[in-house]
Design a protein around this motif. Structure first.
Motif, PDB file in Angstrom:
ATOM      1  N   ASP A 337     -12.172  38.186   2.703  1.00 19.86           N
ATOM      2  CA  ASP A 337     -11.854  38.983   3.887  1.00 19.86           C
ATOM      3  C   ASP A 337     -12.478  38.449   5.171  1.00 19.86           C
ATOM      4  O   ASP A 337     -12.356  39.075   6.221  1.00 19.86           O
ATOM      5  CB  ASP A 337     -12.306  40.424   3.670  1.00 19.86           C
ATOM      6  CG  ASP A 337     -13.808  40.520   3.399  1.00 19.86           C
ATOM      7  OD1 ASP A 337     -14.408  39.487   3.060  1.00 19.86           O
ATOM      8  OD2 ASP A 337     -14.351  41.627   3.533  1.00 19.86           O
ATOM      9  N   LEU A 338     -13.133  37.291   5.118  1.00 20.39           N
ATOM     10  CA  LEU A 338     -13.754  36.738   6.321  1.00 20.39           C
ATOM     11  C   LEU A 338     -12.695  36.040   7.175  1.00 20.39           C
ATOM     12  O   LEU A 338     -11.877  35.269   6.661  1.00 20.39           O
ATOM     13  CB  LEU A 338     -14.855  35.740   5.955  1.00 20.39           C
ATOM     14  CG  LEU A 338     -16.110  36.327   5.304  1.00 20.39           C
ATOM     15  CD1 LEU A 338     -17.112  35.222   5.022  1.00 20.39           C
ATOM     16  CD2 LEU A 338     -16.739  37.389   6.190  1.00 20.39           C
ATOM     17  N   SER A 339     -12.715  36.317   8.464  1.00 14.42           N
ATOM     18  CA  SER A 339     -11.802  35.646   9.386  1.00 14.42           C
ATOM     19  C   SER A 339     -12.532  35.370  10.684  1.00 14.42           C
ATOM     20  O   SER A 339     -13.495  36.061  11.035  1.00 14.42           O
ATOM     21  CB  SER A 339     -10.557  36.497   9.642  1.00 14.42           C
ATOM     22  OG  SER A 339     -10.930  37.747  10.218  1.00 14.42           O
ATOM     23  N   VAL A 340     -12.064  34.357  11.406  1.00 11.72           N
ATOM     24  CA  VAL A 340     -12.703  33.946  12.660  1.00 11.72           C
ATOM     25  C   VAL A 340     -11.674  33.972  13.777  1.00 11.72           C
ATOM     26  O   VAL A 340     -10.469  33.847  13.543  1.00 11.72           O
ATOM     27  CB  VAL A 340     -13.310  32.534  12.533  1.00 11.72           C
ATOM     28  CG1 VAL A 340     -14.490  32.533  11.587  1.00 11.72           C
ATOM     29  CG2 VAL A 340     -12.271  31.514  12.090  1.00 11.72           C
ATOM     30  N   ALA A 341     -12.170  34.157  14.995  1.00 17.44           N
ATOM     31  CA  ALA A 341     -11.301  34.204  16.176  1.00 17.44           C
ATOM     32  C   ALA A 341     -11.059  32.790  16.677  1.00 17.44           C
ATOM     33  O   ALA A 341     -11.465  32.411  17.786  1.00 17.44           O
ATOM     34  CB  ALA A 341     -11.931  35.078  17.256  1.00 17.44           C
ATOM     35  N   VAL A 342     -10.418  31.977  15.858  1.00 22.73           N
ATOM     36  CA  VAL A 342     -10.126  30.573  16.166  1.00 22.73           C
ATOM     37  C   VAL A 342      -8.681  30.304  15.756  1.00 22.73           C
ATOM     38  O   VAL A 342      -8.227  30.769  14.702  1.00 22.73           O
ATOM     39  CB  VAL A 342     -11.089  29.625  15.416  1.00 22.73           C
ATOM     40  CG1 VAL A 342     -10.766  28.166  15.731  1.00 22.73           C
ATOM     41  CG2 VAL A 342     -12.538  29.939  15.771  1.00 22.73           C
ATOM     42  N   ASP A 343      -7.975  29.547  16.583  1.00 16.33           N
ATOM     43  CA  ASP A 343      -6.609  29.188  16.248  1.00 16.33           C
ATOM     44  C   ASP A 343      -6.571  28.378  14.949  1.00 16.33           C
ATOM     45  O   ASP A 343      -7.454  27.567  14.674  1.00 16.33           O
ATOM     46  CB  ASP A 343      -6.012  28.369  17.398  1.00 16.33           C
ATOM     47  CG  ASP A 343      -4.577  27.966  17.125  1.00 16.33           C
ATOM     48  OD1 ASP A 343      -3.698  28.821  17.238  1.00 16.33           O
ATOM     49  OD2 ASP A 343      -4.367  26.780  16.768  1.00 16.33           O
ATOM     50  N   ARG A 344      -5.517  28.584  14.156  1.00 18.46           N
ATOM     51  CA  ARG A 344      -5.423  27.942  12.846  1.00 18.46           C
ATOM     52  C   ARG A 344      -5.450  26.420  12.967  1.00 18.46           C
ATOM     53  O   ARG A 344      -6.121  25.731  12.184  1.00 18.46           O
ATOM     54  CB  ARG A 344      -4.136  28.394  12.140  1.00 18.46           C
ATOM     55  CG  ARG A 344      -3.797  27.646  10.845  1.00 18.46           C
ATOM     56  CD  ARG A 344      -4.854  27.900   9.782  1.00 18.46           C
ATOM     57  NE  ARG A 344      -4.613  27.100   8.586  1.00 18.46           N
ATOM     58  CZ  ARG A 344      -4.057  27.558   7.474  1.00 18.46           C
ATOM     59  NH1 ARG A 344      -3.665  28.830   7.420  1.00 18.46           N
ATOM     60  NH2 ARG A 344      -3.894  26.795   6.423  1.00 18.46           N
ATOM     61  N   GLN A 345      -4.748  25.857  13.927  1.00 20.01           N
ATOM     62  CA  GLN A 345      -4.697  24.405  14.054  1.00 20.01           C
ATOM     63  C   GLN A 345      -6.067  23.837  14.430  1.00 20.01           C
ATOM     64  O   GLN A 345      -6.503  22.819  13.892  1.00 20.01           O
ATOM     65  CB  GLN A 345      -3.648  24.017  15.093  1.00 20.01           C
ATOM     66  CG  GLN A 345      -3.339  22.522  15.116  1.00 20.01           C
ATOM     67  CD  GLN A 345      -2.117  22.226  15.963  1.00 20.01           C
ATOM     68  OE1 GLN A 345      -1.426  23.142  16.397  1.00 20.01           O
ATOM     69  NE2 GLN A 345      -1.840  20.958  16.188  1.00 20.01           N
ATOM     70  N   ASP A 346      -6.748  24.508  15.365  1.00 20.16           N
ATOM     71  CA  ASP A 346      -8.099  24.064  15.728  1.00 20.16           C
ATOM     72  C   ASP A 346      -9.054  24.203  14.550  1.00 20.16           C
ATOM     73  O   ASP A 346      -9.923  23.350  14.335  1.00 20.16           O
ATOM     74  CB  ASP A 346      -8.620  24.877  16.920  1.00 20.16           C
ATOM     75  CG  ASP A 346      -8.061  24.383  18.239  1.00 20.16           C
ATOM     76  OD1 ASP A 346      -7.386  23.337  18.231  1.00 20.16           O
ATOM     77  OD2 ASP A 346      -8.287  25.048  19.264  1.00 20.16           O
ATOM     78  N   LEU A 347      -8.905  25.308  13.774  1.00 20.14           N
ATOM     79  CA  LEU A 347      -9.787  25.512  12.639  1.00 20.14           C
ATOM     80  C   LEU A 347      -9.542  24.440  11.573  1.00 20.14           C
ATOM     81  O   LEU A 347     -10.489  23.945  10.951  1.00 20.14           O
ATOM     82  CB  LEU A 347      -9.568  26.914  12.057  1.00 20.14           C
ATOM     83  CG  LEU A 347     -10.563  27.363  10.996  1.00 20.14           C
ATOM     84  CD1 LEU A 347     -11.976  27.428  11.576  1.00 20.14           C
ATOM     85  CD2 LEU A 347     -10.168  28.721  10.426  1.00 20.14           C
ATOM     86  N   ASP A 348      -8.276  24.086  11.362  1.00 18.34           N
ATOM     87  CA  ASP A 348      -7.972  23.005  10.420  1.00 18.34           C
ATOM     88  C   ASP A 348      -8.664  21.711  10.835  1.00 18.34           C
ATOM     89  O   ASP A 348      -9.261  21.006  10.008  1.00 18.34           O
ATOM     90  CB  ASP A 348      -6.455  22.783  10.341  1.00 18.34           C
ATOM     91  CG  ASP A 348      -5.771  23.843   9.496  1.00 18.34           C
ATOM     92  OD1 ASP A 348      -6.473  24.514   8.718  1.00 18.34           O
ATOM     93  OD2 ASP A 348      -4.551  24.002   9.612  1.00 18.34           O
TER      94      ASP A 348
END
Length: 458
Positions: A337-348
């Motif tokens: 259930d952990l999520s971050v306020a970062v765009d998916r592409q940047d997080l990748d």
């Protein structure tokens, strides 16, 4: 030294309590003074009435008509503290417990000078203490042809003090209850009055977490201008970010074609491959900044929420296949259930660079953990390996773009620097530490999002 509390709530509460205590103290003092004056006036009227009765016994020639002197209660009791005396032409007529003029006025002869012309035919109050305790008296000077005649009536001060104490105790109790009620009302008032500030803080947290793009405009009149300025600043920052990313994208796109042409024309002029390596580095930087430009989220800078578990699952699976010949295993421990306020592409790109670096240098094992950090607004992701690690004095240099600490590898030195830039872009941090496995641990703090965006996981 600043004695005021740091919080507005504390300052307003302290100010209100001090003002309330001062008001209650003033009320107690004022009401006590009024009560004392009221009770004292009643005693003075009683003493003045006795003086008026005694004045009827003074003849015009200054003599005293004893037939008119009535020794009535309470002046007839020598132990009651009540008394009177008449001083005329060196003679004194008094009750069984007369007031002591020496104690009241000092030297015996000074009482004749005590009243000036304005005090004649008007009683004056006197207070003193004798062996029986505090005393109060009224004294009147009469002018006669035979000389001044002084009439004095006294009473124990306890006649006033006892009812005052009896009245002040319930008064102080009532003021105490009033103070408690005012303190409770102050607490309620502060909670209601400062609630918009708490709501504003929660709204700012929602903006940081990607749940909102601006503060609600429905605010109290005192906060409305501040909210408007903050929203204008957010809009300007979002527009500036979008504009900057647009320029970067245009520049990167403009460089792609010349770079491709240069790469095709290089082989005859680059026998040792050095020029090709530099072109590859430029191409890598162009691709990186194109990805950053594409990562600009819709909605004027609003951050999406991305679940960590799917990203890590996809990346570890892909890198395990890419580096299959190395025989490195990855152990991932992360709550779903952990999520971050970062765009998916940047997080990748961020996590991919860190995992790729760990896979290149690990001996046999990599561990990946994620949990809420010491600051609950952030998630701490830690990627550790059992490789040779990086010396503490070289860790700052390892985060600089293009820095390769070991030329034997096939990387270009951009992986850690790209991860560092992406982490700071979203308000997070990236630090390099010694891992418990013996190698390097890359710890990155990213802003936590309290919800997961379904669109960010595709």
């Amino acid at each position: 030294m600043n004695l005021l509390p740091r919080s507005l709530y504390g300052r307003l509460l302290a100010t209100a309590l001090i003002a309330t205590l001062a008001a209650l103290a003033f009320a107690a003092f004022s009401i006590g003074a009024v009560l004392e004056r009221f009770v004292m006036r009643g005693l003075d009227d009683r003493l003045d009435a006795q003086i008026a009765v005694l004045a009827q016994a003074v003849r015009p020639d200054g003599g005293i008509d004893r037939r008119r002197l009535i020794l009535a209660a309470p002046y007839d009791d020598p132990r009651g503290g009540w008394g009177w005396r008449i001083d005329a032409a060196g003679r004194t007529t008094a009750s069984p417990a007369p007031p002591d003029l020496g104690a009241m006025l000092g030297p015996p002869n000074s009482f004749l000078d005590w009243h000036d012309r304005r005090d004649r035919n008007r009683a004056r109050a006197l207070d003193w203490r004798d062996h029986d305790g505090p005393r109060h008296a009224r004294s009147l000077m009469l002018a006669t042809p035979a000389g001044p005649v002084r009439i004095t009536a006294s009473a124990p001060r306890a006649i006033v003090d006892r009812p005052l104490r009896a009245a002040m105790m319930p008064l102080l109790g009532s003021l105490l209850l009033l103070g408690l009620a005012l303190a409770a009302a102050t607490l309620v008032q502060l909670r209601i009055g400062l609630r918009p500030l708490k709501a504003m803080r929660e709204s700012l947290t929602a903006i940081r977490a990607g749940k909102a793009a601006a503060l609600p405009e429905d605010q109290p009149s005192e906060l409305a201008p501040l909210v408007s300025e903050i929203n204008a600043l957010l809009a300007e920052n979002a527009a500036a970010l979008a504009n900057a990313r647009g320029h970067v994208a245009n520049l990167a796109h403009g460089l792609k074609t010349p770079l491709a042409t240069l790469a095709l024309a290089l082989p005859p002029h680059d026998p040792d491959g050095l020029l090709r390596e530099q072109v590859d580095r430029i191409d890598h930087a162009v691709r990186h900044h194109l990805g950053r430009a594409r990562a600009a989220t819709p909605g004027g800078g609003m951050r999406v929420a991305t679940a960590l578990a799917p990203v890590l699952a996809d990346l570890t699976d892909a890198l395990a296949r890419i580096h299959a010949e190395r025989g490195v295993t990855a152990n991932v421990e992360i709550a779903p259930d952990l999520s971050v306020a970062v765009d998916r592409q940047d997080l990748d790109e961020l996590i991919g660079n860190l995992l790729d670096n760990a896979w290149r240098w690990a001996a046999t094992r990599i561990t990946v953990t994620a949990a809420v950090g010491a600051d609950p607004r952030f998630i701490r992701l830690c990627i550790a390996d059992d490789g040779v690690g990086i010396a503490p004095e070289a860790r700052v240099a390892a985060l600089a773009a293009g820095q390769r600490l070991d030329e034997r590898g096939d990387g270009h030195g951009f992986g850690l620097s790209i991860a560092y830039e992406l982490a700071t872009l979203y308000g997070g941090t990236l630090t390099l530490e010694s891992a418990s496995l013996g190698g390097l641990a890359a710890a990155v703090d990213l802003p936590q999002s309290l919800r997961t965006s379904h669109s960010s996981d595709v």
